[in-house]
Design a protein around this motif. Structure first.
Motif, PDB file in Angstrom:
ATOM      1  N   ALA A 131       0.841  -1.201   0.000  1.00  0.00           N
ATOM      2  CA  ALA A 131       0.000   0.000   0.000  1.00  0.00           C
ATOM      3  C   ALA A 131       0.877   1.253   0.000  1.00  0.00           C
ATOM      4  O   ALA A 131       0.559   2.241  -0.674  1.00  0.00           O
ATOM      5  CB  ALA A 131      -0.933  -0.007   1.215  1.00  0.00           C
ATOM      6  N   LEU A 132       1.991   1.204   0.722  1.00  0.00           N
ATOM      7  CA  LEU A 132       2.923   2.338   0.726  1.00  0.00           C
ATOM      8  C   LEU A 132       3.636   2.460  -0.619  1.00  0.00           C
ATOM      9  O   LEU A 132       3.944   3.567  -1.055  1.00  0.00           O
ATOM     10  CB  LEU A 132       3.914   2.220   1.881  1.00  0.00           C
ATOM     11  CG  LEU A 132       3.298   2.394   3.277  1.00  0.00           C
ATOM     12  CD1 LEU A 132       4.346   2.168   4.356  1.00  0.00           C
ATOM     13  CD2 LEU A 132       2.653   3.765   3.426  1.00  0.00           C
ATOM     14  N   ASP A 133       3.894   1.328  -1.286  1.00  0.00           N
ATOM     15  CA  ASP A 133       4.453   1.368  -2.646  1.00  0.00           C
ATOM     16  C   ASP A 133       3.525   2.161  -3.556  1.00  0.00           C
ATOM     17  O   ASP A 133       3.972   3.023  -4.324  1.00  0.00           O
ATOM     18  CB  ASP A 133       4.593  -0.044  -3.245  1.00  0.00           C
ATOM     19  CG  ASP A 133       5.623  -0.910  -2.558  1.00  0.00           C
ATOM     20  OD1 ASP A 133       6.488  -0.373  -1.843  1.00  0.00           O
ATOM     21  OD2 ASP A 133       5.546  -2.143  -2.751  1.00  0.00           O
ATOM     22  N   ASP A 134       2.227   1.854  -3.456  1.00  0.00           N
ATOM     23  CA  ASP A 134       1.238   2.543  -4.294  1.00  0.00           C
ATOM     24  C   ASP A 134       1.214   4.039  -3.982  1.00  0.00           C
ATOM     25  O   ASP A 134       1.132   4.871  -4.897  1.00  0.00           O
ATOM     26  CB  ASP A 134      -0.160   1.948  -4.073  1.00  0.00           C
ATOM     27  CG  ASP A 134      -0.252   0.510  -4.555  1.00  0.00           C
ATOM     28  OD1 ASP A 134       0.611   0.081  -5.362  1.00  0.00           O
ATOM     29  OD2 ASP A 134      -1.199  -0.189  -4.119  1.00  0.00           O
ATOM     30  N   GLU A 135       1.294   4.352  -2.705  1.00  0.00           N
ATOM     31  CA  GLU A 135       1.301   5.768  -2.308  1.00  0.00           C
ATOM     32  C   GLU A 135       2.552   6.466  -2.855  1.00  0.00           C
ATOM     33  O   GLU A 135       2.490   7.588  -3.349  1.00  0.00           O
ATOM     34  CB  GLU A 135       1.246   5.867  -0.780  1.00  0.00           C
ATOM     35  CG  GLU A 135       0.987   7.252  -0.273  1.00  0.00           C
ATOM     36  CD  GLU A 135       0.815   7.316   1.240  1.00  0.00           C
ATOM     37  OE1 GLU A 135       1.069   8.403   1.786  1.00  0.00           O
ATOM     38  OE2 GLU A 135       0.456   6.294   1.860  1.00  0.00           O
ATOM     39  N   TYR A 136       3.692   5.785  -2.777  1.00  0.00           N
ATOM     40  CA  TYR A 136       4.944   6.355  -3.284  1.00  0.00           C
ATOM     41  C   TYR A 136       4.868   6.557  -4.803  1.00  0.00           C
ATOM     42  O   TYR A 136       5.343   7.565  -5.320  1.00  0.00           O
ATOM     43  CB  TYR A 136       6.132   5.452  -2.913  1.00  0.00           C
ATOM     44  CG  TYR A 136       7.458   6.069  -3.242  1.00  0.00           C
ATOM     45  CD1 TYR A 136       8.025   7.038  -2.415  1.00  0.00           C
ATOM     46  CD2 TYR A 136       8.156   5.703  -4.388  1.00  0.00           C
ATOM     47  CE1 TYR A 136       9.248   7.632  -2.724  1.00  0.00           C
ATOM     48  CE2 TYR A 136       9.374   6.288  -4.709  1.00  0.00           C
ATOM     49  CZ  TYR A 136       9.917   7.244  -3.860  1.00  0.00           C
ATOM     50  OH  TYR A 136      11.116   7.824  -4.175  1.00  0.00           O
ATOM     51  N   ASP A 137       4.250   5.596  -5.489  1.00  0.00           N
ATOM     52  CA  ASP A 137       4.135   5.687  -6.954  1.00  0.00           C
ATOM     53  C   ASP A 137       3.338   6.910  -7.404  1.00  0.00           C
ATOM     54  O   ASP A 137       3.554   7.418  -8.508  1.00  0.00           O
ATOM     55  CB  ASP A 137       3.470   4.425  -7.524  1.00  0.00           C
ATOM     56  CG  ASP A 137       4.389   3.215  -7.490  1.00  0.00           C
ATOM     57  OD1 ASP A 137       5.615   3.389  -7.329  1.00  0.00           O
ATOM     58  OD2 ASP A 137       3.874   2.089  -7.622  1.00  0.00           O
ATOM     59  N   THR A 138       2.421   7.365  -6.580  1.00  0.00           N
ATOM     60  CA  THR A 138       1.588   8.511  -6.953  1.00  0.00           C
ATOM     61  C   THR A 138       2.069   9.811  -6.309  1.00  0.00           C
ATOM     62  O   THR A 138       1.390  10.834  -6.391  1.00  0.00           O
ATOM     63  CB  THR A 138       0.114   8.272  -6.560  1.00  0.00           C
ATOM     64  OG1 THR A 138       0.031   8.110  -5.138  1.00  0.00           O
ATOM     65  CG2 THR A 138      -0.438   7.039  -7.255  1.00  0.00           C
ATOM     66  N   LEU A 139       3.238   9.765  -5.700  1.00  0.00           N
ATOM     67  CA  LEU A 139       3.807  10.922  -5.022  1.00  0.00           C
ATOM     68  C   LEU A 139       4.022  12.074  -5.997  1.00  0.00           C
ATOM     69  O   LEU A 139       4.507  11.866  -7.112  1.00  0.00           O
ATOM     70  CB  LEU A 139       5.154  10.509  -4.411  1.00  0.00           C
ATOM     71  CG  LEU A 139       5.763  11.360  -3.332  1.00  0.00           C
ATOM     72  CD1 LEU A 139       4.835  11.469  -2.128  1.00  0.00           C
ATOM     73  CD2 LEU A 139       7.077  10.734  -2.887  1.00  0.00           C
ATOM     74  N   ASP A 140       3.666  13.259  -5.560  1.00  0.00           N
ATOM     75  CA  ASP A 140       3.836  14.423  -6.443  1.00  0.00           C
ATOM     76  C   ASP A 140       5.105  15.218  -6.123  1.00  0.00           C
ATOM     77  O   ASP A 140       5.189  16.397  -6.424  1.00  0.00           O
ATOM     78  CB  ASP A 140       2.599  15.319  -6.403  1.00  0.00           C
ATOM     79  CG  ASP A 140       2.338  15.904  -5.024  1.00  0.00           C
ATOM     80  OD1 ASP A 140       3.044  15.532  -4.068  1.00  0.00           O
ATOM     81  OD2 ASP A 140       1.430  16.733  -4.899  1.00  0.00           O
ATOM     82  N   GLU A 141       6.082  14.544  -5.533  1.00  0.00           N
ATOM     83  CA  GLU A 141       7.395  15.169  -5.306  1.00  0.00           C
ATOM     84  C   GLU A 141       8.351  14.685  -6.386  1.00  0.00           C
ATOM     85  O   GLU A 141       8.391  13.482  -6.672  1.00  0.00           O
ATOM     86  CB  GLU A 141       7.974  14.761  -3.938  1.00  0.00           C
ATOM     87  CG  GLU A 141       7.357  15.438  -2.771  1.00  0.00           C
ATOM     88  CD  GLU A 141       7.949  14.981  -1.444  1.00  0.00           C
ATOM     89  OE1 GLU A 141       7.939  15.795  -0.525  1.00  0.00           O
ATOM     90  OE2 GLU A 141       8.381  13.827  -1.313  1.00  0.00           O
TER      91      GLU A 141
END
Length: 154
Positions: A131-141
């Motif tokens: 789930a954190l991988d998915d969050e990282y993949d959509t990171l806007d940084e």
């Protein structure tokens, strides 16, 4: 110079002298990275982190022993103003180190692959890290740009 050339140049300097003997000894490896000039340490930890997460996710990062640098990487991400990436890595690290063992023991367990929840692919931890991988993949940084901006002082 292009962003990639800037980061590649600093990364090459950061890994100079890293050899198999050093990489096979957690204390030598950690000490080598810790004793680099700050900008090279930041470059190494941020690039390794990003590459590992991009290629295989947080589980891979910890499984491949790079997780021994997690706490240092959190600080370095914050140093370059990658606060969202730092937050995600901190949450991942807290999941892996749920028992809050000491940094020294955490590094040893990661390096020696002595974290059964990581090495045995514990479903609950694996799902939480995914789930954190998915969050990282959509990171806007833009981690590369933040690193380049930081390196512009060196």
């Amino acid at each position: 110079m292009k962003n990639e050339e800037i980061t590649d140049s600093h990364y090459k300097k950061a890994v100079e002298g890293l050899n198999q003997k050093i990489l096979e000894n957690k204390d030598l490896w950690f000490s080598h990275i810790l004793n680099l000039p700050e900008h090279l340490q930041v470059t190494y930890t941020v690039i390794i982190f990003d590459q590992q997460i991009f290629n295989g996710g947080f589980h891979q990062y910890f499984f491949n022993s790079y997780g021994q640098f997690a706490y240092l990487t959190i600080d370095n991400l914050r140093l370059i103003n990658a606060v969202r990436a730092a937050d995600i890595l901190e949450r991942a690290t807290n999941l892996v180190n749920a028992d809050q063992i000491s940094l020294k023991e955490f590094r040893r367990k990661i390096f020696d692959r002595d974290f059964p929840k990581i090495t045995d692919f514990d479903d609950e931890l694996f799902d939480a890290l995914s789930a954190l991988d998915d969050e990282y993949d959509t990171l806007d940084e833009n981690l590369e740009q933040l690193l380049v901006d930081y390196l512009s002082d060196f």
